[in-house]
Design a protein around this motif. Sequence first.
Motif, PDB file in Angstrom:
ATOM      1  N   ASP A 139      91.395  56.215  -0.829  1.00  0.00           N
ATOM      2  CA  ASP A 139      90.550  55.848  -0.265  1.00  0.00           C
ATOM      3  C   ASP A 139      90.809  54.925   0.934  1.00  0.00           C
ATOM      4  O   ASP A 139      89.992  54.904   2.144  1.00  0.00           O
ATOM      5  N   LEU A 140      91.842  54.026   0.951  1.00  0.00           N
ATOM      6  CA  LEU A 140      92.233  53.243   2.223  1.00  0.00           C
ATOM      7  C   LEU A 140      92.767  54.104   3.503  1.00  0.00           C
ATOM      8  O   LEU A 140      92.549  53.832   4.458  1.00  0.00           O
ATOM      9  N   LEU A 141      93.465  55.230   3.104  1.00  0.00           N
ATOM     10  CA  LEU A 141      93.848  56.183   4.008  1.00  0.00           C
ATOM     11  C   LEU A 141      92.636  56.756   4.661  1.00  0.00           C
ATOM     12  O   LEU A 141      92.462  57.007   5.777  1.00  0.00           O
ATOM     13  N   SER A 142      91.537  57.070   3.788  1.00  0.00           N
ATOM     14  CA  SER A 142      90.404  57.713   4.395  1.00  0.00           C
ATOM     15  C   SER A 142      89.598  56.393   5.337  1.00  0.00           C
ATOM     16  O   SER A 142      88.891  56.696   6.352  1.00  0.00           O
ATOM     17  N   THR A 143      89.877  55.271   4.964  1.00  0.00           N
ATOM     18  CA  THR A 143      89.202  54.261   5.377  1.00  0.00           C
ATOM     19  C   THR A 143      89.677  53.876   7.013  1.00  0.00           C
ATOM     20  O   THR A 143      89.065  53.832   8.021  1.00  0.00           O
ATOM     21  N   ALA A 144      91.021  54.265   6.986  1.00  0.00           N
ATOM     22  CA  ALA A 144      92.049  54.200   8.158  1.00  0.00           C
ATOM     23  C   ALA A 144      91.314  55.433   9.088  1.00  0.00           C
ATOM     24  O   ALA A 144      91.435  55.239  10.297  1.00  0.00           O
ATOM     25  N   ARG A 145      90.905  56.482   8.713  1.00  0.00           N
ATOM     26  CA  ARG A 145      90.766  57.678   9.300  1.00  0.00           C
ATOM     27  C   ARG A 145      89.398  57.357   9.947  1.00  0.00           C
ATOM     28  O   ARG A 145      89.347  57.668  11.042  1.00  0.00           O
ATOM     29  N   ARG A 146      88.407  56.967   9.134  1.00  0.00           N
ATOM     30  CA  ARG A 146      87.058  56.403   9.645  1.00  0.00           C
ATOM     31  C   ARG A 146      87.334  55.320  10.745  1.00  0.00           C
ATOM     32  O   ARG A 146      86.444  55.409  11.766  1.00  0.00           O
ATOM     33  N   HIS A 147      88.008  54.471  10.541  1.00  0.00           N
ATOM     34  CA  HIS A 147      88.048  53.130  11.566  1.00  0.00           C
ATOM     35  C   HIS A 147      88.705  53.799  12.947  1.00  0.00           C
ATOM     36  O   HIS A 147      88.236  53.452  13.758  1.00  0.00           O
ATOM     37  N   SER A 181      84.755  65.350  10.049  1.00  0.00           N
ATOM     38  CA  SER A 181      84.738  66.201   8.793  1.00  0.00           C
ATOM     39  C   SER A 181      85.336  65.456   7.626  1.00  0.00           C
ATOM     40  O   SER A 181      85.736  64.361   7.762  1.00  0.00           O
ATOM     41  N   ALA A 182      84.824  65.832   6.201  1.00  0.00           N
ATOM     42  CA  ALA A 182      85.464  65.072   5.212  1.00  0.00           C
ATOM     43  C   ALA A 182      87.095  65.316   5.020  1.00  0.00           C
ATOM     44  O   ALA A 182      87.670  66.252   5.319  1.00  0.00           O
ATOM     45  N   SER A 183      87.441  64.114   4.938  1.00  0.00           N
ATOM     46  CA  SER A 183      89.276  64.180   4.616  1.00  0.00           C
ATOM     47  C   SER A 183      89.562  64.391   3.135  1.00  0.00           C
ATOM     48  O   SER A 183      88.831  64.472   2.218  1.00  0.00           O
ATOM     49  N   VAL A 184      90.768  65.201   3.376  1.00  0.00           N
ATOM     50  CA  VAL A 184      91.312  65.706   2.004  1.00  0.00           C
ATOM     51  C   VAL A 184      91.564  64.431   1.136  1.00  0.00           C
ATOM     52  O   VAL A 184      92.034  64.644   0.023  1.00  0.00           O
ATOM     53  N   LEU A 185      91.662  63.155   1.801  1.00  0.00           N
ATOM     54  CA  LEU A 185      92.166  61.980   0.859  1.00  0.00           C
ATOM     55  C   LEU A 185      90.902  61.364   0.314  1.00  0.00           C
ATOM     56  O   LEU A 185      90.918  60.673  -0.664  1.00  0.00           O
ATOM     57  N   GLU A 186      89.568  61.716   0.597  1.00  0.00           N
ATOM     58  CA  GLU A 186      88.324  61.196   0.068  1.00  0.00           C
ATOM     59  C   GLU A 186      88.315  61.897  -1.465  1.00  0.00           C
ATOM     60  O   GLU A 186      88.596  62.891  -1.524  1.00  0.00           O
ATOM     61  N   THR A 187      87.836  61.053  -2.160  1.00  0.00           N
ATOM     62  CA  THR A 187      87.599  61.469  -3.455  1.00  0.00           C
ATOM     63  C   THR A 187      86.164  62.219  -3.633  1.00  0.00           C
ATOM     64  O   THR A 187      85.540  62.075  -2.762  1.00  0.00           O
ATOM     65  N   ASP A 188      86.101  62.822  -4.944  1.00  0.00           N
ATOM     66  CA  ASP A 188      84.606  63.488  -5.218  1.00  0.00           C
ATOM     67  C   ASP A 188      83.559  62.467  -5.152  1.00  0.00           C
ATOM     68  O   ASP A 188      82.336  62.857  -5.159  1.00  0.00           O
ATOM     69  N   THR A 189      83.643  61.379  -5.259  1.00  0.00           N
ATOM     70  CA  THR A 189      82.689  60.419  -5.602  1.00  0.00           C
ATOM     71  C   THR A 189      81.860  60.410  -4.167  1.00  0.00           C
ATOM     72  O   THR A 189      80.705  60.190  -4.338  1.00  0.00           O
ATOM     73  N   PHE A 190      82.462  60.404  -2.906  1.00  0.00           N
ATOM     74  CA  PHE A 190      81.874  60.563  -1.883  1.00  0.00           C
ATOM     75  C   PHE A 190      81.353  61.776  -1.362  1.00  0.00           C
ATOM     76  O   PHE A 190      80.818  61.889  -0.217  1.00  0.00           O
ATOM     77  N   ALA A 191      81.926  62.691  -1.900  1.00  0.00           N
ATOM     78  CA  ALA A 191      81.336  64.185  -1.483  1.00  0.00           C
ATOM     79  C   ALA A 191      80.038  64.574  -1.902  1.00  0.00           C
ATOM     80  O   ALA A 191      79.605  65.299  -2.619  1.00  0.00           O
TER      81      ALA A 191
END
Length: 852
Positions: free
Chosen positions: A703-711, A592-602
């Motif tokens: 963004d990098l925390l979201s990257t860590a989450r996706r990784h 699911s979408a992370s709360v750390l992700e910005t609106d750019t990728f929503a």
Amino acid sequence: MKTSEDLGTVIQLDLRSGAAELDTAGALRTSVARQLGRAGLPEPDDPLFLVVDTPAGLTDHQRQYELLTAYRAVGEIRILVLLVGSAPGSYAGEDEAFQPDRRLVRPAVLRASGTALLWAGDLRSARTALEQPEPDAPEALAVLVDVLSVPDVYLKVLDGLGALPDAVAAPGVRLLEQDLPLEVRDRAWRDALLRFAGEDTELAPDLLATASSGADLPEPLRSLVAGRGGRDQRHREPGGVADSTYLACAEALDYAEDALAALRSLPGLLWASRRQTFETDLDQAHQALGEYRDLVGTALRGGGSGMAPSAAEAAARLSALGLRVPSAEGMGERIGEGLREFAGKLLGQGLTLRSVAQRFTGLAGRVEPVPGSALVRKLADHSTEAVSRRPAMGSGPVATGRGALPAAALAGLLGALWRGPFAALAIAVPLVFLAVALLGASRLRGAGGPGPWGWGPRAAALGGAAAGVAVAYAVEPPLWLSAVGLLVGLGVAVETARRLWRTAIDSWAAFRATTALRGALEGLDALLAEAVREHWAVEERLHCADAARSVAGMLRATAAAAAAEAVPEPERPTVTGAIGTEPLDADDWLTSASVLETDTFAVPDDGDSDWASAYAWQDGASWTEPVESAESGGAADPWADRTAGVPRWLDRENGEGGPELVAALAGDLTDAAMVAMEPYWGAVERGQAGALAVRRTEERVRDLLSTARRHLQHNGVLAPPPFAADHRTRAGSANLLGTDPRRVADLVGTEADRQAVVQLSSPEQGTVLSRDPAAAVWIRFAPEAVRDEVEKTWRTSGCVPPEQTLWTSSGRYAGLVRLTPLRMGVVDTVRSRQSSPADGLDPYDHEDGDSW
């Protein structure tokens, strides 16, 4: 280690559904941008396309393949087509040698360089020809797509297919997936986020002491905190106004102290001029101190830090007063470097974000100059009234020296050893003490009544004299002995009087006035030195304090975002997909979408937004619960004991988490924060560490925390994220997953024979495969994260390490892939037509087919 970002990003497209929407270049680019944006990835220079299609779709989707090969990119375009299922029919009719499922027709556009086909006729790999495979195997497809989406594996498979005839092969696989149960990964992720964020707690006393000393700070922060430029050098210019005024006051105090020393001697008791000289010198010292106090006040109000319109004007005013402000050249250029080093040191020690923020807030308070108004208030502590209150002039009686009464009594006794007409000499010693009392009271006028000084010694001397006369009449000493006793008694009386006088002077309030004035002078000079020190590097220190507070605010905002990410997600609504109407599995917290992700990728989802997400594994509890057969009541299949629908070519090993799991994830998050803050230090050095720089840094951290989450979702725990620090040593599978790396070593080191893998082909498709074992291409791969452990296991067991093992950036999968080419004549390449199969033209119709 090469990361996915170094090798490229695999873009997944499923043409089995939704292909009609991708009939234009704009629609294709929008779909690709949506997928990359949702993953937070930029447009790749060398795109890697993984296309899932059916054999019939090769010709049905010629338009889409043409758009893919013509995709605008900076570098080379690579396309790997994964064909699922059987061919739709016969090419040459019933009399042809190749029956249905045995002819593959591809458009000529897919014969280009960098394009290859991988044909998996049966993803479940039926064991016998009597077994009828289901038309689709979403769980098996999801695993195979996941493996091929690892850039290392993708490129290796593409290179292997390129070496085969027609760049087409049928895969055989044996895979091992080592990962964590979903609930363990969920808990570890949340624990790591909370450990990364930390809590706002007070610093321990020992840490406060270290922080106040600045011993834990790198240069130049340590110098800015300690004010080294102001402490190591004189703050008064020799011969300047401030220095002359200070020396004049110090000289006046020296004269007053010399006069006081003369007054404390026995002549000071005899001559009244000694006190007058002392009082005159004391008044001059008061006046000189007042002049120095005025100068200090002028410096604080007109040239103190934070009060002048500019640092240059304040420095000029201080210089006019004869004060020296040390140069601070080069300090501002190294502030950003010092802050970065300090943050790296603290985060490298494993401190939480909030703890580091506390230290940066403390640093701002320590390095920030004290306002001039605060220093002006300290002048009141050295005012004339404050100095006068310290020695309380004329208050309190004069004390009596220790042992004075016995000495006076003894002197009276020795001086009174007379009898007869000489008995009148007994009054000599008491008269000495009477004279001392009268003179002392006159010299110390205003100090109160005589008290012990006047009455005690006189009474003791009289008592001693009376006793001496009595002893003389009783003993009848000779006259010479009485004379000696009188001389000794007078000597003792004079020495006792001298001691009494010194004690009286020491107890006199005016005696303490010189001490108070000396303390006031040193206090004023220290205040002046502090003002000069606080003005030293004032602009650099203000800049450093502002930057430190900005860093602290950014760290706290990031900690708040991490803590919010650690809050459990609410219950998810049910969704429909290829596996039925089941609630999203426990892994939904990652997909699911992370709360750390910005609106750019929503970006809103559409039909082909994330086709593989529908094939997510079901509840992890079923992995360990055997599936019972309805007929026998026992286990239906040993492979089904893992998870319903898991193919028999996949073995899943789930650890319960190792002792270093949470620490490793928290370290990854810390590395993400350090990478995100890199541009911020440049803004600090340029003096642009404002709200905009902080906001941009916060966005980069998120963004990098979201990257860590996706990784973590795609590559598992073993593989370090792309931003991991090179100096960090990552723990192995035993300490992170709680699994045995020997299983990876055994699988990858297996002999390359047909029994080592499971061929993903139907029985009918198997007849079109090459029978030459040497023609097959073998690919062995394992995570780079366990390479040391696997190679150590091979050395320990005496196994010969296999050649050309592929060490991948993903940390989840290891295994064997065999690419078996098709027999000659099975693959036909057809030219593109102006009309499409929708117009009634079938490329599998021999009469209408135009083949190469």
